[in-house]
Write a protein that holds these residues in place. Structure first.
Motif, PDB file in Angstrom:
ATOM      1  N   ILE A   1      38.016  30.731  36.325  1.00  0.00           N
ATOM      2  CA  ILE A   1      39.286  31.456  36.216  1.00  0.00           C
ATOM      3  C   ILE A   1      39.122  32.670  35.307  1.00  0.00           C
ATOM      4  CG2 ILE A   1      41.680  31.300  35.434  1.00  0.00           C
ATOM      5  CD1 ILE A   1      41.558  28.296  36.131  1.00  0.00           C
ATOM      6  N   THR A   2      38.494  32.444  34.146  1.00  0.00           N
ATOM      7  CA  THR A   2      38.276  33.538  33.208  1.00  0.00           C
ATOM      8  C   THR A   2      37.369  34.616  33.809  1.00  0.00           C
ATOM      9  OG1 THR A   2      38.531  32.024  31.344  1.00  0.00           O
ATOM     10  CG2 THR A   2      37.457  34.117  30.904  1.00  0.00           C
ATOM     11  N   SER A   3      36.319  34.195  34.498  1.00  0.00           N
ATOM     12  CA  SER A   3      35.381  35.149  35.089  1.00  0.00           C
ATOM     13  C   SER A   3      36.046  35.966  36.186  1.00  0.00           C
ATOM     14  CB  SER A   3      34.168  34.398  35.657  1.00  0.00           C
ATOM     15  OG  SER A   3      33.490  33.696  34.634  1.00  0.00           O
ATOM     16  N   PHE A   4      36.907  35.331  36.987  1.00  0.00           N
ATOM     17  CA  PHE A   4      37.619  36.071  38.031  1.00  0.00           C
ATOM     18  C   PHE A   4      38.518  37.139  37.410  1.00  0.00           C
ATOM     19  CE2 PHE A   4      41.480  36.686  40.541  1.00  0.00           C
ATOM     20  CZ  PHE A   4      40.946  37.119  41.742  1.00  0.00           C
TER      21      PHE A   4
ATOM     22  N   THR B   1      37.931  41.246  38.132  1.00  0.00           N
ATOM     23  CA  THR B   1      38.810  41.887  39.109  1.00  0.00           C
ATOM     24  C   THR B   1      40.067  42.533  38.553  1.00  0.00           C
ATOM     25  OG1 THR B   1      40.002  39.816  39.542  1.00  0.00           O
ATOM     26  CG2 THR B   1      38.053  40.256  40.877  1.00  0.00           C
ATOM     27  N   LEU B   2      40.625  42.028  37.441  1.00  0.00           N
ATOM     28  CA  LEU B   2      41.913  42.533  36.968  1.00  0.00           C
ATOM     29  C   LEU B   2      41.695  43.671  35.984  1.00  0.00           C
ATOM     30  CD1 LEU B   2      43.809  39.161  36.490  1.00  0.00           C
ATOM     31  CD2 LEU B   2      43.668  40.628  38.509  1.00  0.00           C
ATOM     32  N   THR B   3      42.199  44.846  36.312  1.00  0.00           N
ATOM     33  CA  THR B   3      41.943  46.039  35.509  1.00  0.00           C
ATOM     34  C   THR B   3      43.235  46.610  34.943  1.00  0.00           C
ATOM     35  OG1 THR B   3      42.170  47.549  37.379  1.00  0.00           O
ATOM     36  CG2 THR B   3      39.992  46.611  36.996  1.00  0.00           C
ATOM     37  N   ASN B   4      43.064  47.424  33.917  1.00  0.00           N
ATOM     38  CA  ASN B   4      44.193  48.143  33.320  1.00  0.00           C
ATOM     39  C   ASN B   4      44.331  49.470  34.056  1.00  0.00           C
ATOM     40  OD1 ASN B   4      46.278  48.266  31.540  1.00  0.00           O
ATOM     41  ND2 ASN B   4      45.031  48.353  29.701  1.00  0.00           N
ATOM     42  N   ALA B   5      44.595  49.389  35.368  1.00  0.00           N
ATOM     43  CA  ALA B   5      44.455  50.540  36.254  1.00  0.00           C
ATOM     44  C   ALA B   5      45.371  51.704  35.889  1.00  0.00           C
ATOM     45  CB  ALA B   5      44.722  50.107  37.703  1.00  0.00           C
ATOM     46  N   LEU B   6      46.641  51.431  35.636  1.00  0.00           N
ATOM     47  CA  LEU B   6      47.579  52.519  35.389  1.00  0.00           C
ATOM     48  C   LEU B   6      47.331  53.190  34.045  1.00  0.00           C
ATOM     49  CD1 LEU B   6      50.950  51.090  36.770  1.00  0.00           C
ATOM     50  CD2 LEU B   6      49.407  52.740  37.838  1.00  0.00           C
ATOM     51  N   VAL B   7      47.074  52.401  33.011  1.00  0.00           N
ATOM     52  CA  VAL B   7      46.940  52.967  31.668  1.00  0.00           C
ATOM     53  C   VAL B   7      45.661  53.781  31.531  1.00  0.00           C
ATOM     54  CG1 VAL B   7      46.718  52.405  29.220  1.00  0.00           C
ATOM     55  CG2 VAL B   7      48.347  51.166  30.630  1.00  0.00           C
TER      56      VAL B   7
ATOM     57  N   LEU C   1      47.679  38.740  40.405  1.00  0.00           N
ATOM     58  CA  LEU C   1      48.165  38.218  39.129  1.00  0.00           C
ATOM     59  C   LEU C   1      49.059  37.006  39.348  1.00  0.00           C
ATOM     60  CD1 LEU C   1      49.011  41.496  37.168  1.00  0.00           C
ATOM     61  CD2 LEU C   1      47.149  39.904  36.719  1.00  0.00           C
ATOM     62  N   SER C   2      49.846  37.042  40.409  1.00  0.00           N
ATOM     63  CA  SER C   2      50.707  35.903  40.722  1.00  0.00           C
ATOM     64  C   SER C   2      49.869  34.668  41.046  1.00  0.00           C
ATOM     65  CB  SER C   2      51.626  36.243  41.903  1.00  0.00           C
ATOM     66  OG  SER C   2      52.426  37.379  41.614  1.00  0.00           O
ATOM     67  N   LEU C   3      48.806  34.862  41.820  1.00  0.00           N
ATOM     68  CA  LEU C   3      47.907  33.745  42.135  1.00  0.00           C
ATOM     69  C   LEU C   3      47.210  33.226  40.876  1.00  0.00           C
ATOM     70  CD1 LEU C   3      46.291  35.081  45.442  1.00  0.00           C
ATOM     71  CD2 LEU C   3      48.045  33.309  45.205  1.00  0.00           C
ATOM     72  N   LEU C   4      46.836  34.145  39.977  1.00  0.00           N
ATOM     73  CA  LEU C   4      46.203  33.731  38.728  1.00  0.00           C
ATOM     74  C   LEU C   4      47.165  32.919  37.874  1.00  0.00           C
ATOM     75  CD1 LEU C   4      43.736  33.911  36.843  1.00  0.00           C
ATOM     76  CD2 LEU C   4      44.758  35.982  35.874  1.00  0.00           C
ATOM     77  N   LEU C   5      48.420  33.331  37.835  1.00  0.00           N
ATOM     78  CA  LEU C   5      49.431  32.573  37.096  1.00  0.00           C
ATOM     79  C   LEU C   5      49.574  31.161  37.654  1.00  0.00           C
ATOM     80  CD1 LEU C   5      52.244  35.248  36.621  1.00  0.00           C
ATOM     81  CD2 LEU C   5      50.752  34.333  34.863  1.00  0.00           C
TER      82      LEU C   5
ATOM     83  N   ALA D   1      38.934  49.041  32.002  1.00  0.00           N
ATOM     84  CA  ALA D   1      39.222  47.972  31.040  1.00  0.00           C
ATOM     85  C   ALA D   1      40.169  46.956  31.631  1.00  0.00           C
ATOM     86  CB  ALA D   1      39.829  48.570  29.767  1.00  0.00           C
ATOM     87  N   ASN D   2      40.038  45.718  31.176  1.00  0.00           N
ATOM     88  CA  ASN D   2      40.916  44.658  31.671  1.00  0.00           C
ATOM     89  C   ASN D   2      42.347  44.839  31.210  1.00  0.00           C
ATOM     90  OD1 ASN D   2      38.273  43.287  32.168  1.00  0.00           O
ATOM     91  ND2 ASN D   2      39.681  41.718  32.859  1.00  0.00           N
ATOM     92  N   SER D   3      43.272  44.259  31.976  1.00  0.00           N
ATOM     93  CA  SER D   3      44.674  44.258  31.587  1.00  0.00           C
ATOM     94  C   SER D   3      44.842  43.372  30.364  1.00  0.00           C
ATOM     95  CB  SER D   3      45.539  43.719  32.744  1.00  0.00           C
ATOM     96  OG  SER D   3      46.871  43.563  32.348  1.00  0.00           O
ATOM     97  N   MET D   4      45.055  43.984  29.211  1.00  0.00           N
ATOM     98  CA  MET D   4      45.117  43.220  27.967  1.00  0.00           C
ATOM     99  C   MET D   4      46.311  42.283  27.940  1.00  0.00           C
ATOM    100  SD  MET D   4      42.482  43.890  26.273  1.00  0.00           S
ATOM    101  CE  MET D   4      42.963  43.053  24.771  1.00  0.00           C
ATOM    102  N   ARG D   5      47.387  42.672  28.572  1.00  0.00           N
ATOM    103  CA  ARG D   5      48.568  41.812  28.565  1.00  0.00           C
ATOM    104  C   ARG D   5      48.278  40.503  29.277  1.00  0.00           C
ATOM    105  NH1 ARG D   5      51.759  41.241  25.088  1.00  0.00           N
ATOM    106  NH2 ARG D   5      51.643  43.494  24.878  1.00  0.00           N
ATOM    107  N   GLU D   6      47.579  40.565  30.422  1.00  0.00           N
ATOM    108  CA  GLU D   6      47.273  39.343  31.147  1.00  0.00           C
ATOM    109  C   GLU D   6      46.184  38.547  30.435  1.00  0.00           C
ATOM    110  OE1 GLU D   6      49.303  38.547  33.351  1.00  0.00           O
ATOM    111  OE2 GLU D   6      50.237  40.505  33.279  1.00  0.00           O
TER     112      GLU D   6
END
Length: 362
Positions: free
Chosen positions: A102-105, A109-115, A144-148, A335-340
């Protein structure tokens, strides 16, 4: 060939982001301007106001009828490739685990795309890069919904395995026929023991596992997941933004200027406050590299090699070439989405490092 002028454009776009990050870091770590107990208020400002409005402003102005569906398809295929590899690793490797999968996925894959992605790719590829980054961020909401869901499912399994704890004069004692584990500082907070150890001498706490393997019904689990999704403000910003994009482009409507002005006055601060909050997050850690050198190297390999390689394979497979291929690979390295990441870290702390004080679950 990339010239010095192109490099300068990227530097001009990226340096202000990290200036904001260092200001956040220094405000807590060096100058003590912001007390640690006030950091949560700043993070909440970013989480509940600036970032959702920032997300809404970008998604509301895209044209969903002209999205690059090959790019979205390649993004989806790359994530399925990563999921398949991680599942095989967890199932057949002695070092693999579903928790680390889960952590590796998330890391791959999850990026801080907008920022980070918007200013960088705007400098490199102009409006085309911005459009693709925004499209990627819209699709990312689904992942993100699937990760949640996966995190909640995992959490439910762990919490079900640590139920029915008995307390006697501040000490936790197991019932008969119950498995016993000892909390320690190794192995994610738990080490197996064979009983008979002095709890005070080893500074550990005895926990009882009552109904091992119990987990809530699937319907209740889905309800918990939807509640978590409903508490994610970025989901609202993205869903409402894309809904308005469909409506406005279908019937040629324009957002009232008073509404757009009310949104932009907060969304303009989105990039700066998000990076400032990221700096605060870093300052609150005991070490800059909290996980150690080996885990850092492992994370860098996942982030800058595994993820982009999967995206490159997917893009080539669907026939993407040129600037679109380059943007697709670069945005996977952001960079990864820090919030997630912070939400995931918080959930795992609750699941695997649960503390008990005088029998009260805190």
């Amino acid at each position: 060939m990339i010239g010095w002028e192109d490099v300068y454009k990227v530097v001009v776009a990226m340096v202000p982001l990290y200036v904001a990050l260092m200001l956040g870091y220094g405000s807590v770590k060096w100058w003590r301007i912001i007390p640690r107990e006030q950091c949560d208020a700043i993070n909440r400002l970013v989480c509940y106001f600036t970032m959702p409005l920032f997300t809404f402003e970008f998604t509301a102005h895209i044209d969903p009828f002209k999205m690059n569906f090959l790019f979205i398809g390649a993004d989806t295929i790359s994530k399925f490739i990563i999921v398949l590899v991680l599942v095989l690793w967890a199932k057949f490797s002695s070092k693999g685990s579903y928790g680390w999968s889960i952590t590796s996925f998330s890391l791959c894959t999850l990026t801080n795309a907008l920022v980070v992605g918007v200013p960088m790719l705007k400098a490199m590829y102009g409006p085309t890069g911005v459009d693709l980054v925004v499209q990627s961020s819209v699709v990312q909401v689904i992942w993100l919904s699937l990760l949640l869901f996966v995190l909640e499912f995992r959490r439910a399994g762990i919490e079900g395995a640590t139920a029915n704890i008995i307390v006697d004069d501040g000490a936790l004692k197991p019932k008969a026929t119950s498995a016993t584990i000892i909390g320690s500082n190794n192995n994610n907070g738990f080490d197996d023991v064979n009983g008979g150890k002095d709890l005070e001498a080893t500074s550990t706490t005895t926990l009882e596992i009552g109904d091992v393997g119990t987990r809530p019904p699937f319907r209740k689990l889905m309800k918990l997941v939807w509640i978590k999704l409903a508490m994610n403000p970025n989901s609202y910003g993205c869903v409402i933004g894309i809904s308005w994009a469909f409506i406005s482009n279908r019937w040629n409507l324009e957002m009232p200027s008073i509404v757009e002005g009310s949104i932009s006055i907060m969304s303009k601060t989105g990039t700066g406050t998000a990076m400032f909050s990221m700096g605060i997050f870093m300052a609150l850690q005991e070490k800059v590299i909290a996980c150690g050198t080996s885990m850092t190297v492992f994370g860098l390999v996942l982030k800058f090699i595994a993820g982009p390689a999967a995206m490159a394979i997917s893009c080539i497979a669907v026939g993407l070439r040129g600037d679109v291929l380059k943007v697709a690979i670069i945005q996977f390295k952001e960079a990864n989405s820090m919030r997630e990441r912070e939400r995931e870290r918080e959930w795992w702390n609750k699941c695997t490092h649960t503390k008990y004080r005088k029998g009260i679950h805190t």
